[in-house]
Every structure is written in structure tokens, then in C-alpha cells.
Design an enzyme around this catalytic site. Structure first.
Site, PDB file in Angstrom:
ATOM      1  N   ASP A 175       0.846  -1.193   0.000  1.00 20.70           N
ATOM      2  CA  ASP A 175       0.000   0.000   0.000  1.00 20.70           C
ATOM      3  C   ASP A 175       0.882   1.244   0.000  1.00 20.70           C
ATOM      4  O   ASP A 175       2.097   1.147   0.144  1.00 20.70           O
ATOM      5  CB  ASP A 175      -0.885  -0.067   1.268  1.00 20.70           C
ATOM      6  CG  ASP A 175      -1.913   1.045   1.318  1.00 20.70           C
ATOM      7  OD1 ASP A 175      -2.260   1.578   0.245  1.00 20.70           O
ATOM      8  OD2 ASP A 175      -2.357   1.390   2.426  1.00 20.70           O
ATOM      9  N   GLU A 184       2.441   4.983  -4.065  1.00 20.48           N
ATOM     10  CA  GLU A 184       2.355   5.918  -5.221  1.00 20.48           C
ATOM     11  C   GLU A 184       3.677   6.644  -5.452  1.00 20.48           C
ATOM     12  O   GLU A 184       3.929   6.965  -6.606  1.00 20.48           O
ATOM     13  CB  GLU A 184       1.210   6.918  -4.999  1.00 20.48           C
ATOM     14  CG  GLU A 184      -0.163   6.284  -5.126  1.00 20.48           C
ATOM     15  CD  GLU A 184      -0.495   5.305  -3.985  1.00 20.48           C
ATOM     16  OE1 GLU A 184       0.041   5.523  -2.888  1.00 20.48           O
ATOM     17  OE2 GLU A 184      -1.245   4.355  -4.203  1.00 20.48           O
ATOM     18  N   ASP A 189      -8.849   3.869  -2.010  1.00 23.50           N
ATOM     19  CA  ASP A 189      -9.779   4.322  -0.973  1.00 23.50           C
ATOM     20  C   ASP A 189     -11.061   4.923  -1.539  1.00 23.50           C
ATOM     21  O   ASP A 189     -11.213   6.138  -1.651  1.00 23.50           O
ATOM     22  CB  ASP A 189      -9.074   5.337  -0.059  1.00 23.50           C
ATOM     23  CG  ASP A 189      -7.940   4.684   0.707  1.00 23.50           C
ATOM     24  OD1 ASP A 189      -7.894   3.441   0.761  1.00 23.50           O
ATOM     25  OD2 ASP A 189      -7.091   5.427   1.235  1.00 23.50           O
TER      26      ASP A 189
HETATM   27  C1  GLC Z   1      -4.611   3.290   2.974  1.00 24.54           C
HETATM   28  C2  GLC Z   1      -5.120   2.090   2.186  1.00 24.54           C
HETATM   29  C3  GLC Z   1      -6.145   1.356   2.983  1.00 24.54           C
HETATM   30  C4  GLC Z   1      -5.554   0.943   4.310  1.00 24.54           C
HETATM   31  C5  GLC Z   1      -5.008   2.153   5.060  1.00 24.54           C
HETATM   32  C6  GLC Z   1      -4.266   1.778   6.336  1.00 24.54           C
HETATM   33  O1  GLC Z   1      -5.613   4.220   3.122  1.00 24.54           O
HETATM   34  O2  GLC Z   1      -5.595   2.452   0.924  1.00 24.54           O
HETATM   35  O3  GLC Z   1      -6.610   0.234   2.265  1.00 24.54           O
HETATM   36  O4  GLC Z   1      -6.503   0.292   5.095  1.00 24.54           O
HETATM   37  O5  GLC Z   1      -4.117   2.875   4.230  1.00 24.54           O
HETATM   38  O6  GLC Z   1      -3.215   0.927   6.084  1.00 24.54           O
END
Ligand code: GLC
Length: 798
Positions: free
Chosen positions: A405, A408, A483
Site C-alpha cells: 500500500d 504511489e 480508498d
Molecule cells: C490506505 C489504504 C487502505 C488501508 C489504510 C491503512 O488508506 O488504501 O486500504 O486500510 O491505508 O493501512
């Protein structure tokens, strides 16, 4: 006052006339009077690369997107010259290069124009960074449509839109918001029943304009790098997508369990909470294969650590979950906490693996753990190191998948939400700034993770999921759409994103079911599950800020709907797995938008909602509250209503009545749909037989069933079972012939054949030319059992 931009902007520059040309094997070089070189390379009869330089020479050729394993080869290549043009001809297309100004026209062999330069290649010199802002404009004809571009949250047909490619952590994005998490600079054009594709392989921030600025012009440009694009000829959209996917690579098969249902939340902790959730799935008999641990499983958000308080003995917990059929998947982010007592930080520091700013200091930014440094995944040595970090998680603890995650890369509390552009990257030995590496940072992280998980999971298959991705990332990882929000609009977006990703080569994708931000109503959650089970990746996830999002957070009716649809997915696993096999073999997208299914039918060109799941099941989600059905477009062919077995003729719009526990689902006539018994997780049951649902057709239809050991790599050595069913239906007769390939013997012994829509009474059933006695029961239920190795079923009716 003169602004900076005015000072910098010296105007667009254009190639002048061609003064020389040279042919070298598969490439033709054109040299212009003003030092521009165009290199045209024929990779296949229908795949041509165009590469431009304005320097008089080409820099080293390097791409993260192109699959090195892809095969090249054309059947025909000839270059001729006339007064105005050079003509490069292959077996499929003719590419005319205009002598006067280097502009290009590509036609099919009948002279039908497919893609034509408007201004063609032009550029602007960049005072600040050196090099050029590279630009391209193409003439667009009336009625042309555009598709592709990855995760764009906008209507399927991109005509009239301008989109930007710059990987961005876009929390709670909305419809039409730009840019998003992924970058797939590939579009498909469709005009007059001819499809073609353009892949602009440039990792700098890029923009595509589809007749938005000017009605008959499509253009694309990037803030640096080369004008370097691939032209792909169809004429069918299927040819374009499969060729693009071949060029940028296909994944390996995932383990079958990864196609099961996954449950996630930010965050399940401590251990007792995780167990409570998994037990509840078993208690309510809602199938589930994977449980996710979000950032709180770590010690202070330090990657590769475990919170001793919440998870005192992860190895035991993971083993106990596995006993119950749950695979544990953990999140790993790129930010490494700056902490001199943290081993990962210390190692990376010692080895000098973190990204640096232009003048030397390490790139520092705030993410979940506070101030972090970030590994430079564009350095192969760093990727190796990163891969090795997974040893403990995978080999020792038994984690089965990794969730990447914030890649980017996301940075908190700074303008632009990412690295400053001066950050340096190795770029596999082609040092550059973040301007060039930004869009592929996430993919290189997922790539390193994939190699790590694979290394330690071997001989089992790895599972990796990523948020950011660039073209080609599908070789290493699945993805989700980031998200999103618990809203009806986002359900509409999720449906389009999954289809769009599918035709953009990155099919193993899904959305956070129910929405990540905010809280869905039970109705919205039910509608989302009804769609989500038809997405290749199927996971409920939520931020947890606004309450729970497990199926039992809603009322009994929603729990039952969830169970019903998740069960349907588990029954359809062999069908879904076969779709996946077609994707990894031939690059065929798993979800097919209607325009892909029938590009000749104009009605399909603006359809957003309906899609074909695999080859023979049509799904149309319900995207509004309080619906008792919906209007939809049924494409060409005859279709059985899945719920009523009514046969409906396609190529028309119709109202489909549905109850709350249904959405419109249709099965193509003639289809043979394989189904497994309902299991609570993949591999729970050993079964004697599987079902084949046979949908009668007066005519012919082919269906395929691919199976293997469901994990491991033996399928690469021929240990798979590929059954092809050829169905032929007549007025009072039905013949199904089976042809089998592969060395894998499935565990079950029989097929249970179920007939749908048989228009006659069964008089006689012959199996492999021998008549079988039919019981009254099987005549009544229109079903019977047959050995899985049958070669011919012949039903004679009256
Ligand atoms: C980001 C991710 C989400 C995750 C969060 C905490 O917002 O996109 O899926 O739960 O981080 O790790």
C-alpha cells in the site's frame, strides 16, 4: 508582468523534411533536416513501435513495462517509396511516413485509415529540466470511441474526456477525479468497426485528451522522456487487448484460494478479534479464504515487525487460522521508520538503499510510522534485499500473501502528497529523478515483494496485491482500486474500474466492497457484494472509522444475500479459474465490457454497466437504492435469465424484474457452466462429482474447463486438465462432445449434468454410444450423472 511560464515557453517545435532513411532488420529509421530521428520497429504484423528523438541520436532503450519474454515476429515487411511518402507494409497494415514533415498515416490493407497524425509528433524544450515535453496529436473522426487507461473513475467511453497519469494517493476520490492510483497509458480507439490501440510507454506525468480540447483531435503528451508509443492493430478489440497484454506481460496463475472471498478491515486486532471474525464466518457459513492484517499488526507501524501486545505468537495464530481454512495476508508499506534501533532501517542505512534528494540527504517523509526513509525499489540490488526480508513472514510465520500500500509513493502533510521531484532513483542503471520514476515506484515495490513472497512460498504460488501500478505490473501483482467511498456513485465507479482495468491488461482487480470511507447501508452493501463476487479480486475492506463492515454488521436479509452470492462465487470457481487461465495464456480479459463483446453493435459503445464475466455469463449490477429490477441492454445472442431460465433474445434494451436478493444475470445459450459444490474455503471438501449446467441451444457452442492442482507449478509441466465441450443442439437432439488435454487427473470422478431449457422430452440417453437407463427422477429433474471422461453424450428426445 512576464510570468515564468511565458519566459520558458519557446513554442512548439516540429520535425522538418526527411533527408535520409535506412532499414535495419525489423526497423526503419527516418532522419529529418532538423536532427529528428524516427525509428519505426515492426514487432508483429499488427504491432508497430514509434520512437522519436530530437537529439540526433537515441539514448539507451529501457522500459519497465515491456515483458522481456514476449515473442516477436512478423510475416511480411516491405518498405517502398513514392513521391510523398515512405510506405512500410506488413501483413496487416500500411504505415505511411510523409517525407515533408514526418507525419504518419496508418491504414489497413484496404486503405481504410486507422490512425492518422494531426500535428503528429512535436515538442517543447524544457528549460528547467532539460530534454523535451513530448507531444503527439492524432486526427479523430466523428463517431470514434475511446477505452482503456486503467483505473479512471469515469464513463467507459473516454470520448470528450481529458485524463492525467500521475500515481496519486487519492483518498475518497470521486467520479471524474484525476489523477488516481494507477498509470496505464494505453487506449483503444474504435471507429467504423475497426479497433486499434496506442500504448505510450513513458513514465513521466502524462496527459491524454480525447477530443476534449478540440472536437476532432486526440492528443497525448508527457513532461519528459521520449515520444515512444506502440500502435496495435485490431480490427477486433480482442486483438488489441490481447496484443497489448502480450506486450506488457501476463501473470502466473494465482493459487485458487486467492479467487475466493477475502475479508479485510483497518484493522483487525488483537488476535482475539481476528479469531472472532474468522469464527463468525464459519458459524454463519459464509465462505471465506483470506483474512487481512492492516498496519496495526506491526510494532509502531514498522514493516516486518509484529506488535507483541496484540499478536504475541503470530506463528501459532497463523497456523490456527490455516487449520480453519484462512490464509493470512499482511500489509507492507514502503515507508521505513527512521529509528536507529530498528533492524530494517539499520540494514537499509548501512547498505545505502534509501532514496536520496538531489543534493545527497535521504528522502524523508511522514507516513503511518512518523518520519520515514524509502527504499529505492528501482535499484535491482534493493529489490533483492527487499525480497529477502520476507523470509520470516512467509517461511517461518506462514503468511500467505502480502498487501503493498501507499506506494504511489504517498507522503503525508506535504503538497502533492508524494516525493519532491528532485529525489534520485537508480532506475535499473539509468539514474533519473522522481519525475521519471514516480509512476513506476509502486510497481517496482510490488515486483520486489512478489519475488520475495515467491521465493519463500515456493513450491506454492505467491499472492501479492498493490495499490499503485504502471503498465506491466500485472506480471507480478493483483490490485485494488484504493480508498473508495460507501456511496451508490462509488458502486457505479467500481463496476467501471474493474471492467476498464480488465481491458487494460490488469484484470486481477477489485474494489473495497462496501466502500472504504464512510458506512454503507445494508442495502448498498448487499448490492456491492452482488457485483463484487463477479470481480476477479473479491474483498470487503473498510477504514473501520464508522463502524463494522462484516456481513453480520447488517441485518439477516443482508447476511443471507451475502451468503447466497459468495456461495455462487465458490460454485463458479472452476469457471473463474478457467477465465484466469485464458487471461494468463492468451491475455484475454476476464471481464468484457459490452463494447468488447460486440463492437459492431453501436449500442454497446456507451454502455457502462453490463459486462460479460468470462465468456458466457452476463452480469448487470443494480446501482440504485430501492430497485425492483432495472433497464439494461442485452447484447447480441440469446440469453437465459439465470433466475428464471427464460430464454431472451438479445440486441435490445429491456426491463429485468429482480428481487432484492438478485441482480440481472444471464447465461449465453449453449453454454456449459462448471460448478463446484459449496465449500467454506478452497480445498475444504473432497468431492466425487462436479456440476455441469448445460444451457440448450439450437446450434453450436463451445465451452472450456481448465483445472489443475489449484496451487504450485506443476501446471507448467503439463499437469493440468483442459476439457473442451462442443455442444450441438437440434430440434429433438442434443450432443455434447468432450475433448481432453493435459496430464492432470482431477480428484472427482463424475459430472452431474443439469439441463436448462431442453425443448423436448428425453427419450434416450447414449453415453459413448451406449444407452443408459434413465430413472424417473433424472427425467423429472433433467439431470443425470456421467463419468468425467465421457467423450460423447447424445440425448434423443421426442
Ligand atoms: C490506505 C489504504 C487502505 C488501508 C489504510 C491503512 O488508506 O488504501 O486500504 O486500510 O491505508 O493501512
Amino acid at each position: 508582468m512576464i510570468t515564468n511560464t511565458e519566459l520558458e515557453y519557446k513554442g512548439d517545435l516540429y520535425p522538418t523534411k526527411i533527408v535520409d532513411f535506412k532499414k535495419e532488420v525489423d526497423s526503419v529509421y527516418f532522419y529529418t533536416d532538423n536532427n529528428v530521428i524516427l525509428k519505426v520497429t515492426v514487432l508483429r504484423d499488427s504491432l508497430i513501435r514509434f520512437r522519436y528523438t530530437t537529439k540526433g541520436y537515441f539514448s539507451k532503450d529501457f522500459s519497465y513495462a515491456i515483458d522481456k519474454k514476449q515473442s516477436h515476429g512478423y510475416n511480411f515487411l516491405e518498405v517502398t517509396e513514392d513521391i510523398n511518402c515512405y510506405n512500410i507494409q506488413t501483413n496487416k497494415v500500411i504505415c505511411k511516413v510523409q517525407k515533408e514533415d514526418l507525419r504518419i498515416l496508418i491504414t489497413d490493407l484496404n486503405g481504410h485509415s486507422i490512425l492518422e497524425d494531426e500535428l503528429g509528433f512535436h515538442w517543447e524544450e524544457s528549460y528547467h529540466f532539460g530534454g523535451n515535453i513530448v507531444k503527439m496529436s492524432k486526427a479523430s473522426k466523428d463517431g470514434e470511441s475511446f477505452y482503456g487507461l486503467g483505473d479512471k473513475a469515469t464513463q467507459m467511453n473516454l470520448k470528450g474526456k481529458r485524463v492525467e497519469n500521475f500515481a496519486t494517493d487519492q483518498y475518497a476520490f470521486h467520479k471524474d477525479q484525476e489523477p488516481l492510483y494507477k498509470v496505464v497509458p494505453f487506449y483503444i480507439g474504435l471507429q467504423n468497426n475497426h479497433s486499434y490501440g496506442v500504448f505510450f510507454d513513458n513514465t513521466f506525468k502524462s496527459t491524454f485528451d480525447f477530443c476534449h480540447e478540440r472536437r476532432n483531435v486526440t492528443s497525448f503528451w508527457a513532461e519528459g522522456g521520449e515520444m515512444n508509443y506502440y500502435f496495435i492493430y485490431g480490427p477486433q478489440m480482442q486483438d488489441v487487448v490481447t496484443t497489448y497484454t502480450h506486450l506488457t506481460g501476463k501473470p502466473e496463475l494465482p493459487p485458487l484460494w486467492a479467487l475466493g472471498y477475502h475479508q479485510c478491515k483497518w484493522s483487525y486486532f488483537p488476535e482475539s478479534k481476528v479469531k472472532e471474525v474468522t469464527s463468525k464466518f464459519r458459524e454463519l457459513k459464509i465462505p471465506c479464504d483470506a483474512i487481512y492484517l492492516d498496519i496495526d499488526y506491526m510494532e509502531g507501524f514498522r514493516c516486518f515487525t509484529w506488535s507483541k501486545e496484540y499478536f504475541p505468537d503470530p506463528k501459532r495464530m497463523v497456523a490456527e487460522l490455516a487449520e480453519d481454512g484462512f490464509k493470512t495476508i499482511v500489509i507492507i508499506d514502503p515507508g521505513i521508520k527512521i529509528d536507529k534501533d530498528y533492524w530494517v532501517y539499520k540494514e537499509a542505512l548501512e547498505k545505502d538503499y534509501f532514496c536520496k534528494r538531489a543534493d545527497g540527504p535521504y528522502m524523508k517523509g511522514k507516513v503511518w510510522p512518523g518520519e520515514c526513509n524509502f527504499p529505492d525499489y528501482t535499484n535491482p540490488e534493493v529489490r533483492e534485499w527487499w525480497a529477502d526480508l520476507f523470509k520470516e513472514l512467509i517461511s517461518d510465520i506462514g503468511v500467505k500473501g502480502v498487501w503493498n500500500d501507499m506506494n504511489e509513493p504517498a507522503v503525508m502533510d506535504v503538497p502533492g502528497k508524494t516525493f519532491p521531484m528532485d529525489v534520485r532513483h537508480d532506475y535499473d542503471g539509468n539514474p533519473c529523478s522522481h519525475r521519471k520514476a514516480h509512476n513506476i515506484y509502486g510497481t517496482q515495490m510490488a515486483r520486489a515483494t512478489y519475488h520475495g513472497v515467491k521465493r519463500f512460498a515456493y513450491p506454492k504460488r505467491p499472492f501479492v496485491i498493490t495499490r499503485s501500478a504502471y503498465s506491466g505490473a500485472q506480471r507480478y501483482t493483483s490490485s485494488w482500486t484504493g480508498d473508495n467511498v460507501a456511496s451508490w456513485e462509488h458502486l457505479w465507479i467500481a463496476n467501471i474500474q474493474a471492467q476498464r482495468m480488465s481491458i487494460s491488461g490488469m484484470g486481477f482487480t477489485g474494489s473495497d466492497i462496501g466502500g472504504f470511507a464512510e458506512q454503507p447501508t445494508g442495502e448498498l452493501y448487499a448490492r456491492w457484494i452482488q457485483l463484487g463476487v463477479f470481480h476477479p479480486f473479491c474483498r470487503t475492506h473498510s477504514s473501520g472509522d464508522h463502524g463494522d463492515q462484516e456481513p453480520w454488521s447488517f441485518d439477516e436479509e443482508v447476511i443471507n444475500i451475502t451468503r447466497k452470492f459468495v456461495e455462487m462465487r465458490y460454485q463458479l470457481l472452476p469457471y473463474l479459474y478457467t477465465m484466469f487461465w485464458e487471461y494468463i495464456n492468451d491475455g484475454v480479459p476476464m471481464l468484457k465490457p459490452l463494447v468488447y463483446y460486440d463492437q459492431a453493435d453501436h449500442h454497446t459503445q456507451y454502455r457502462n454497466d453490463e459486462f460479460i464475466f468470462g465468456n458466457q455469463i452476463l452480469v448487470c449490477p443494480i446501482l440504485e437504492p430501492n430497485a425492483m429490477g432495472r433497464r439494461m441492454y442485452l447484447p447480441s445472442g440469446n440469453w437465459y435469465n439465470y433466475w428464471t431460465n427464460e430464454l431472451v433474445a438479445g440486441k435490445r434494451e429491456l426491463w429485468v424484474q429482480t428481487d432484492f436478493d438478485q441482480i440481472p444475470i444471464f447465461v449465453k445459450e449453449g453454454a456449459i457452466i462448471p460448478k463446484y459444490p459449496i465449500q467454506q474455503y478452497v480445498g475444504e471438501l473432497e468431492f466425487e462429482e462436479i456440476t455441469l449446467d448445460v444451457y440448450f441451444k439450437n446450434g453450436k457452442e463451445k465451452s472450456v474447463l481448465y483445472e489443475d492442482a489449484q496451487d504450485g507449478y506443476d501446471y507448467n509441466k503439463g499437469r493440468f486438465s483442459l476439457a473442451t465441450f462442443n455442444l450441438t443442439g437440434k430440434d429433438t437432439e442434443l450432443i455434447i462432445k468432450q475433448h481432453k488435454e493435459g496430464k492432470f487427473d482431477t480428484n472427482y470422478t463424475n459430472f452431474k449434468i443439469n439441463f436448462h431449457g431442453l425443448p423436448f422430452k428425453v427419450k434416450k440417453i447414449m453415453i459413448d454410444k451406449e444407452q443408459i437407463t434413465i430413472s424417473k427422477a433424472s427425467i423429472a429433474t433433467k439431470s443425470f450423472i456421467v463419468d468425467k471422461n465421457f467423450t460423447e453424450i447424445h440425448i434423443i428426445g421426442i
